[in-house]
Design a protein around this motif. Sequence first.
Motif, PDB file in Angstrom:
ATOM      1  N   LEU A  72      34.914  42.744  36.131  1.00 29.77           N
ATOM      2  CA  LEU A  72      36.196  43.219  36.654  1.00 29.77           C
ATOM      3  C   LEU A  72      36.062  44.565  37.350  1.00 29.77           C
ATOM      4  CD1 LEU A  72      38.621  42.173  33.781  1.00 29.77           C
ATOM      5  CD2 LEU A  72      38.490  41.211  36.088  1.00 29.77           C
ATOM      6  N   VAL A  73      35.230  45.433  36.804  1.00 31.49           N
ATOM      7  CA  VAL A  73      35.003  46.722  37.453  1.00 31.49           C
ATOM      8  C   VAL A  73      34.309  46.504  38.804  1.00 31.49           C
ATOM      9  CG1 VAL A  73      33.688  48.887  37.307  1.00 31.49           C
ATOM     10  CG2 VAL A  73      35.012  48.085  35.346  1.00 31.49           C
ATOM     11  N   ALA A  74      33.349  45.596  38.839  1.00 36.35           N
ATOM     12  CA  ALA A  74      32.654  45.301  40.098  1.00 36.35           C
ATOM     13  C   ALA A  74      33.612  44.696  41.126  1.00 36.35           C
ATOM     14  CB  ALA A  74      31.490  44.356  39.840  1.00 36.35           C
ATOM     15  N   ILE A  75      34.431  43.757  40.697  1.00 34.79           N
ATOM     16  CA  ILE A  75      35.399  43.139  41.611  1.00 34.79           C
ATOM     17  C   ILE A  75      36.394  44.188  42.109  1.00 34.79           C
ATOM     18  CG2 ILE A  75      37.352  41.525  41.717  1.00 34.79           C
ATOM     19  CD1 ILE A  75      35.703  39.684  39.883  1.00 34.79           C
ATOM     20  N   GLY A  76      36.847  45.052  41.218  1.00 35.64           N
ATOM     21  CA  GLY A  76      37.772  46.111  41.621  1.00 35.64           C
ATOM     22  C   GLY A  76      37.157  47.058  42.630  1.00 35.64           C
ATOM     23  N   ALA A  77      35.909  47.457  42.398  1.00 39.34           N
ATOM     24  CA  ALA A  77      35.245  48.376  43.325  1.00 39.34           C
ATOM     25  C   ALA A  77      35.025  47.722  44.688  1.00 39.34           C
ATOM     26  CB  ALA A  77      33.912  48.832  42.734  1.00 39.34           C
ATOM     27  N   ILE A  78      34.576  46.494  44.693  1.00 40.28           N
ATOM     28  CA  ILE A  78      34.346  45.786  45.964  1.00 40.28           C
ATOM     29  C   ILE A  78      35.655  45.586  46.714  1.00 40.28           C
ATOM     30  CG2 ILE A  78      33.634  43.568  46.956  1.00 40.28           C
ATOM     31  CD1 ILE A  78      31.477  43.465  44.744  1.00 40.28           C
ATOM     32  N   SER A  79      36.711  45.261  45.983  1.00 35.67           N
ATOM     33  CA  SER A  79      37.989  45.036  46.657  1.00 35.67           C
ATOM     34  C   SER A  79      38.557  46.334  47.239  1.00 35.67           C
ATOM     35  CB  SER A  79      38.993  44.387  45.698  1.00 35.67           C
ATOM     36  OG  SER A  79      39.300  45.263  44.640  1.00 35.67           O
ATOM     37  N   ILE A  80      38.295  47.458  46.597  1.00 38.11           N
ATOM     38  CA  ILE A  80      38.741  48.740  47.152  1.00 38.11           C
ATOM     39  C   ILE A  80      37.989  49.033  48.447  1.00 38.11           C
ATOM     40  CG2 ILE A  80      38.694  51.242  46.794  1.00 38.11           C
ATOM     41  CD1 ILE A  80      39.382  50.679  43.845  1.00 38.11           C
ATOM     42  N   PHE A  81      36.680  48.820  48.429  1.00 38.63           N
ATOM     43  CA  PHE A  81      35.885  49.060  49.641  1.00 38.63           C
ATOM     44  C   PHE A  81      36.234  48.083  50.751  1.00 38.63           C
ATOM     45  CE2 PHE A  81      32.728  50.953  46.574  1.00 38.63           C
ATOM     46  CZ  PHE A  81      32.987  52.262  46.953  1.00 38.63           C
ATOM     47  N   ALA A  82      36.630  46.862  50.390  1.00 38.71           N
ATOM     48  CA  ALA A  82      36.977  45.855  51.394  1.00 38.71           C
ATOM     49  C   ALA A  82      38.419  46.016  51.886  1.00 38.71           C
ATOM     50  CB  ALA A  82      36.780  44.457  50.821  1.00 38.71           C
ATOM     51  N   GLY A  83      39.187  46.847  51.226  1.00 39.16           N
ATOM     52  CA  GLY A  83      40.567  47.078  51.645  1.00 39.16           C
ATOM     53  C   GLY A  83      41.550  46.033  51.141  1.00 39.16           C
TER      54      GLY A  83
ATOM     55  N   ILE B 164      34.365  40.899  21.413  1.00 41.27           N
ATOM     56  CA  ILE B 164      33.718  42.130  21.866  1.00 41.27           C
ATOM     57  C   ILE B 164      32.641  41.826  22.899  1.00 41.27           C
ATOM     58  CG2 ILE B 164      32.289  44.071  21.135  1.00 41.27           C
ATOM     59  CD1 ILE B 164      33.832  43.885  18.421  1.00 41.27           C
ATOM     60  N   ARG B 165      31.791  40.847  22.628  1.00 43.48           N
ATOM     61  CA  ARG B 165      30.678  40.556  23.541  1.00 43.48           C
ATOM     62  C   ARG B 165      31.154  39.984  24.871  1.00 43.48           C
ATOM     63  NH1 ARG B 165      25.067  39.259  21.000  1.00 43.48           N
ATOM     64  NH2 ARG B 165      25.134  40.707  19.260  1.00 43.48           N
ATOM     65  N   ILE B 166      31.990  38.968  24.823  1.00 45.01           N
ATOM     66  CA  ILE B 166      32.469  38.378  26.078  1.00 45.01           C
ATOM     67  C   ILE B 166      33.359  39.364  26.814  1.00 45.01           C
ATOM     68  CG2 ILE B 166      33.901  36.541  27.061  1.00 45.01           C
ATOM     69  CD1 ILE B 166      32.749  34.660  25.000  1.00 45.01           C
ATOM     70  N   GLY B 167      34.152  40.120  26.074  1.00 44.20           N
ATOM     71  CA  GLY B 167      35.006  41.124  26.700  1.00 44.20           C
ATOM     72  C   GLY B 167      34.212  42.169  27.452  1.00 44.20           C
ATOM     73  N   SER B 168      33.069  42.565  26.917  1.00 44.44           N
ATOM     74  CA  SER B 168      32.257  43.564  27.614  1.00 44.44           C
ATOM     75  C   SER B 168      31.679  43.001  28.906  1.00 44.44           C
ATOM     76  CB  SER B 168      31.149  44.086  26.703  1.00 44.44           C
ATOM     77  OG  SER B 168      30.249  43.049  26.371  1.00 44.44           O
ATOM     78  N   PHE B 169      31.252  41.745  28.892  1.00 40.92           N
ATOM     79  CA  PHE B 169      30.761  41.122  30.124  1.00 40.92           C
ATOM     80  C   PHE B 169      31.875  40.975  31.155  1.00 40.92           C
ATOM     81  CE2 PHE B 169      27.351  39.426  27.320  1.00 40.92           C
ATOM     82  CZ  PHE B 169      26.287  39.978  27.993  1.00 40.92           C
ATOM     83  N   VAL B 170      33.043  40.543  30.712  1.00 42.77           N
ATOM     84  CA  VAL B 170      34.185  40.404  31.619  1.00 42.77           C
ATOM     85  C   VAL B 170      34.553  41.754  32.215  1.00 42.77           C
ATOM     86  CG1 VAL B 170      36.661  39.864  31.678  1.00 42.77           C
ATOM     87  CG2 VAL B 170      35.078  38.313  30.530  1.00 42.77           C
TER      88      VAL B 170
ATOM     89  N   VAL C 224      42.389  46.413  31.893  1.00 46.47           N
ATOM     90  CA  VAL C 224      43.150  47.061  30.813  1.00 46.47           C
ATOM     91  C   VAL C 224      43.416  46.063  29.682  1.00 46.47           C
ATOM     92  CG1 VAL C 224      45.389  48.080  30.233  1.00 46.47           C
ATOM     93  CG2 VAL C 224      44.170  48.832  32.278  1.00 46.47           C
ATOM     94  N   ALA C 225      43.769  44.838  30.020  1.00 42.53           N
ATOM     95  CA  ALA C 225      43.999  43.814  28.995  1.00 42.53           C
ATOM     96  C   ALA C 225      42.720  43.529  28.210  1.00 42.53           C
ATOM     97  CB  ALA C 225      44.518  42.534  29.638  1.00 42.53           C
ATOM     98  N   THR C 226      41.584  43.515  28.898  1.00 40.85           N
ATOM     99  CA  THR C 226      40.307  43.281  28.231  1.00 40.85           C
ATOM    100  C   THR C 226      39.959  44.436  27.301  1.00 40.85           C
ATOM    101  OG1 THR C 226      39.545  42.013  30.139  1.00 40.85           O
ATOM    102  CG2 THR C 226      37.865  42.790  28.616  1.00 40.85           C
ATOM    103  N   ILE C 227      40.207  45.659  27.741  1.00 42.10           N
ATOM    104  CA  ILE C 227      39.947  46.826  26.895  1.00 42.10           C
ATOM    105  C   ILE C 227      40.812  46.792  25.641  1.00 42.10           C
ATOM    106  CG2 ILE C 227      40.192  49.340  26.769  1.00 42.10           C
ATOM    107  CD1 ILE C 227      39.314  49.383  29.744  1.00 42.10           C
ATOM    108  N   VAL C 228      42.064  46.426  25.789  1.00 43.34           N
ATOM    109  CA  VAL C 228      42.963  46.317  24.631  1.00 43.34           C
ATOM    110  C   VAL C 228      42.449  45.260  23.659  1.00 43.34           C
ATOM    111  CG1 VAL C 228      45.282  45.595  23.924  1.00 43.34           C
ATOM    112  CG2 VAL C 228      44.998  47.197  25.817  1.00 43.34           C
ATOM    113  N   ASP C 229      41.980  44.132  24.185  1.00 41.06           N
ATOM    114  CA  ASP C 229      41.453  43.065  23.335  1.00 41.06           C
ATOM    115  C   ASP C 229      40.213  43.534  22.570  1.00 41.06           C
ATOM    116  OD1 ASP C 229      41.324  40.352  22.347  1.00 41.06           O
ATOM    117  OD2 ASP C 229      39.584  40.105  23.665  1.00 41.06           O
TER     118      ASP C 229
END
Length: 85
Positions: free
Chosen positions: A39-50, A29-35, A63-68
Amino acid sequence: MNEDDYRPEQRSASGKPMVPSTPRDVVHIRIGSFVLVFLVAIGAISIFAGVGWLAVVAGVAAVATIVDIVLAVRRQKQRGSGEAG
């Protein structure tokens, strides 16, 4: 929260707290929340960077982290009280 939901913390004969979770569940739970935050930050930056493929990879990993995390929480709820560790 009703009366049935409340269980006072119990202690073993050696004085250790007896909790309904294992260290493994807590770590998931703890490491998954940090990951998930990264991942959300990387996803947002990659969307803005194209960089669409990186956003997709970050989304699938998120999604895999949320399931875990959900599975770890369910394991905690299903486990009865007992000494962890």
